[in-house]
Each structure stands twice: as C-alpha cells, then as structure tokens.
Scaffold this active site. Structure first.
Site, PDB file in Angstrom:
ATOM      1  N   SER A 153       1.586  -4.008  -4.458  1.00 30.76           N
ATOM      2  CA  SER A 153       2.906  -3.565  -4.123  1.00 30.76           C
ATOM      3  C   SER A 153       3.916  -3.393  -5.506  1.00 30.76           C
ATOM      4  O   SER A 153       3.302  -2.886  -6.568  1.00 30.76           O
ATOM      5  CB  SER A 153       3.736  -4.722  -3.198  1.00 30.76           C
ATOM      6  OG  SER A 153       4.984  -4.083  -2.838  1.00 30.76           O
ATOM      7  N   HIS A 159       2.077   0.202  -2.298  1.00 28.24           N
ATOM      8  CA  HIS A 159       3.292   0.429  -1.583  1.00 28.24           C
ATOM      9  C   HIS A 159       3.906   1.196  -2.884  1.00 28.24           C
ATOM     10  O   HIS A 159       4.396   0.687  -3.722  1.00 28.24           O
ATOM     11  CB  HIS A 159       4.008  -0.644  -1.308  1.00 28.24           C
ATOM     12  CG  HIS A 159       3.369  -1.513  -0.433  1.00 28.24           C
ATOM     13  ND1 HIS A 159       3.863  -3.051  -0.202  1.00 28.24           N
ATOM     14  CD2 HIS A 159       2.253  -1.212   0.390  1.00 28.24           C
ATOM     15  CE1 HIS A 159       2.852  -3.616   0.631  1.00 28.24           C
ATOM     16  NE2 HIS A 159       2.014  -2.653   1.204  1.00 28.24           N
ATOM     17  N   ASP A 167       2.389  -8.693   2.640  1.00 27.51           N
ATOM     18  CA  ASP A 167       1.400  -8.021   3.184  1.00 27.51           C
ATOM     19  C   ASP A 167      -0.067  -8.311   2.353  1.00 27.51           C
ATOM     20  O   ASP A 167       0.047  -8.581   1.264  1.00 27.51           O
ATOM     21  CB  ASP A 167       1.912  -6.593   2.831  1.00 27.51           C
ATOM     22  CG  ASP A 167       0.858  -5.523   3.453  1.00 27.51           C
ATOM     23  OD1 ASP A 167       0.008  -5.952   4.649  1.00 27.51           O
ATOM     24  OD2 ASP A 167       0.868  -4.265   2.913  1.00 27.51           O
TER      25      ASP A 167
END
Lengths: 194, 277
Positions: free
Chosen positions: A17, A44, A137
């Site tokens: 991310s 992401h 996540d």
C-alpha cells in the site's frame, strides 16, 4: 545439474500500500525474466492511474510486468498487477479472474482477496509477501496462506515507509521470514528455485 | 479434513443441488468470486455450515431466495468510468440518432445506476422519446431498487463529478429530487426504462437491439458461460449495433470477435459488422 523448473513452489503473491511504488521498483527490479514463478501483485494506488504503474515497472524491471487481464493463465517470469478498482483473484486452474465486488477493508483491489483465492489455488506451493503499507489489508490473507501450508514473508516494518500493514501481518501470522526491503528479492529468488 | 476443503466440497454440492431443484445454474460462475459471496452470505445467515444451510435451501423456496440475493448482488455507480460514457456520447450516439427508434438492452443492470446514467445521456443528446431501454437482472431485490430509482443522497456529489467528467451538458441535480437523505430519479427517466427479471445463464434473448450494455458481469463467468452469453447478445444485436462491455472485458479470442470492431480505443465499445450480404 540445474533444473529447468522449480518443484516446491508454483507462485508468488504480494501486497503493498503506502510506499508501495518505490518498494515494488526495488523488489521487482531485482527479478529477471528467468524468474521461474508467476507473481501476482495488489498495490493500493489511485483509481485513475490506468495501466500506468504496470508500464512504468515493465520498463524498469527485467521480469515482465503487466496489468492482469481476465481469464489470463499465469505464466512464469511475469508479474500481474491488479487493475485499479478491481479485485484480482486466482482460480483453481491457475487462471486470473477479476471482480468489482465491494471493497474489503476499504480496499479494492484487496490484498486479502488475492491471497485467499491464491491459497485455494496453490495450497502449500505459494509464497505470500506483505510489504510496506498503512492499514491491515493482507493479514487475513497471509494467515490463510500459512494455514494452507504456504510460506509467508513480511517486510521488516522498520524498513517500511508505512509500518502498520507489515506490523499487522506479523502480529496475525508470525511469518516464516521477516526481512528488510532489500532482502525480499534475494529471498524470493532463493525460495523460487527450491 | 480442513474446514476450507470441506467448505469447497459443500459449496459444489450446494450449487449442483440448486441447479437441479430451482434451475438456477451457478456452476459456470468464477469460483473465487462465488466462494467469497457464499462465505459472506453464510456468515450472515445463522447456519452453522453450508451442509446445514443446504438441507433447508433445497426444501424451502424462501431460504433459496435469500441465498440467491446474497450471491447475485452487484453494485455500480452513476456514470461509472466517465470516459466510457463520454465515448458513448461522442462515438455511439451519432449512429443511434440515424434510427427513428432505438432499442437498448442493459443486461445485469443491478440497482439501475448505469441505466439511469445512460437515460440521462440519451435525453441530453435529443433522443428523449425515441428509445426504450430494457434493463434486466437476475436479482429481483436489486431490480425493485432500480425500479424505484431511489439512491442515497450522499452519493450524489460523487455522481455529479462523474457526470461532469462524462461530458454532461446540464446540471446533474436536474435529474433527481432530494428528499431527506435520499435522491429520487425523475419520473420521465424512469418511464423510458423497462426493468425486468432475466437470467443470462439460462434465459433466451430479448429481440432485436441496437445497443447492448453489459458491463462487469461477464468477469464473473467461466469461459463456457461467457461464450454462451456473448452468442446470446450476438443473436439479438442488429447489424451495425453496439456491444458495450466493462473496461477489463474484451472480445479477444471469443467466437463472435471476427464480426466486431472496437469503436473506441480501450473503452470496450464494439460494433457489429453489416456482414457480407
């Protein structure tokens, strides 16, 4: 005598991310086109950056990098990036599928969705990697990979631009390897040829 | 045996049972997606496991319908992928305008966001009263939402932005009226759309169409079902008609591909050829 084909593992999945672009440049940049496994990646990134990251990384890396297409059969020596705004999944026949189901833990693409489907598809023959990022996540997905007998790798949070994602993964899983960013590619190369 | 493996076995048994008892065929759906949905449905259902659920589902229509709603619910946005709607406006509408009346099939319309988006666009381009849209979905619950045309007011800001990037010519707020925390789409838009139940996996076509829109539905299907649905579309699309898929869906390698050309680069808008005759 060198083997042509690894036996222990069939695929690598990775999730990043915040700080992910730089991390991917470093890790994927150290893999050659002879890397013997397919690599599926969820990063992401902003929704508008259509295909941009794949093109950038493909220019930069020895290993081939592309945005994942639906129904694509995964091949060794190729990195498949989840398209912006789609979940990326691996089916049991080692083809890729996409979904526009709602975000999971605020993320679409979601690292958990990729990891959980890949654990179903590859079982113990899977290497899962969680790198820099904010949030959690990837933790549940990495746990599933471990439960299925796969190998789990987490970037040392001290070397991560954002530490919470790898920290969460370490707390959830107690991974097989905790390595600094620069150590991830050499580890993957070593494991890939087992 | 680990729970995960048991779940997979139970899931396959359930889907085969559902096919035989109710005629709904999910065996050609992408397994990874349907597994996630069934897992979520099970967690909210109160059953201890899928075998318990199956015993009830195969005997009780209402229980089956709960499962059906859980595994077929799709979500969308107004003017999702604005560049796509801009391409429709600029490259498809001029062709549609050459017909006195245009018939459109929006397959897999979910709760109707894209159906209303297209209706707004066509109205702005002067096609009001000159088209009819058949918007279909397998899930009757989301269809009812689509029919009502009521959406959360808090989404309207995002939709307005999409509308503008899609080349909207007016003010998006002209197309709905706000009531409390909801927005209700204008009646004149709703009147041009016929919402109907349709199962792409088993039902027949809808007659001759000038435009078929089916976005982010085929990504949930295995190749065999994908081919079947594309043949279905092909059979009811008029020569020169348009087929619009999701941005990550292509006709590459599909059987109907030779008869289609891509109209807008990367927008997955395909036009059917007029053929040799």
């Amino acid at each position: 005598m060198a083997r042509n084909r690894p036996e222990r593992f069939r695929a690598v999945v990775a999730g990043v991310s915040t700080g992910g672009v730089e991390a991917l440049k470093l890790v994927l940049g150290a893999l050659s086109k002879d890397f013997p496994l397919p690599v599926m990646v969820v990063a992401h990134i902003s929704q508008e950056a259509d295909n941009g990251l794949a093109l950038l990384l493909d220019d930069l890396c020895g290993i081939r990098v592309k945005e994942a297409d639906e129904l694509e059969e995964v091949a060794a020596g190729t990195v498949y990036l989840a398209p912006p705004n789609y979940h990326l999944q691996v089916e049991r026949d080692a083809t890729l599928s996409l979904s526009v189901d709602p975000p999971v833990r605020f993320a679409r693409p979601s690292v958990d969705v990729l990891f959980e489907s890949a654990a179903d598809a590859f079982g113990p023959a899977l290497i899962g990697v969680v790198m820099t990022g904010a949030g959690s996540d990837g933790s549940n997905g990495l746990k599933r990979i471990k439960e299925a007998g796969g190998v789990t790798v987490v970037q040392d949070p001290a070397t991560a631009e954002a530490a919470s994602m790898p920290k969460s993964a370490i707390e959830t899983v107690s991974p097989d390897y905790i390595v600094q960013l620069s150590g991830i590619a050499p580890l993957l190369v070593r494991l890939a040829w087992l | 045996m680990p729970d995960e493996e048991l779940f997979d076995i139970e899931m396959r048994l359930l889907l085969h049972g559902v096919r035989q008892v109710y005629g709904y065929d999910f065996t050609d759906y992408s397994e990874a997606s349907i597994k996630r949905r069934i897992t979520q449905w099970l967690a909210s259902s109160g059953y201890a496991n899928l075998s318990h659920a199956q015993a009830v589902i195969l005997r009780d229509q209402a229980a089956f319908e709960s499962l059906l709603r859980g595994i077929t619910v799709n979500v969308s946005d107004m003017f999702r992928d604005p560049a796509f709607f801009r391409a429709i406006r600029e490259q498809v509408v001029p062709h549609l305008k050459t017909y006195p009346f245009v018939k459109i099939w929006h397959a897999g319309c979910a709760s109707g966001e894209e159906a209303y988006s297209l209706a707004i666009l066509l109205e702005e381009e002067g096609l009001k009263g000159h088209f009819r849209m058949y918007a279909t979905d397998i899930n009757n619950e989301v269809l009812q939402k689509a029919r009502e045309g009521i959406y959360p007011l808090k989404e309207m800001q995002r939709y307005t932005k999409n509308y503008q990037s899609a080349g909207g010519r007016g003010s998006f707020s002209d197309y709905y009226s706000a009531r409390y925390d909801h927005a209700i789409m204008m009646k004149s838009l709703r009147e041009q759309i016929v919402f109907a139940s349709h199962n792409l996996a088993t039902d027949a076509d809808f007659g001759e169409m000038h435009l078929i829109l089916c976005r982010n539905v085929l990504i949930y299907f295995k190749p065999t079902l994908k081919e079947r649905v594309l043949r279905l579309f092909d059979s009811c699309l008029l020569p020169g008609g348009f087929l619009c898929l999701g941005l990550k869906e292509t006709l590459d390698g599909r059987r109907i591909a030779p008869d289609y050309g891509e109209v807008a680069q990367r927008m997955r808008i395909y036009r059917k050829s007029y053929g040799q005759e």
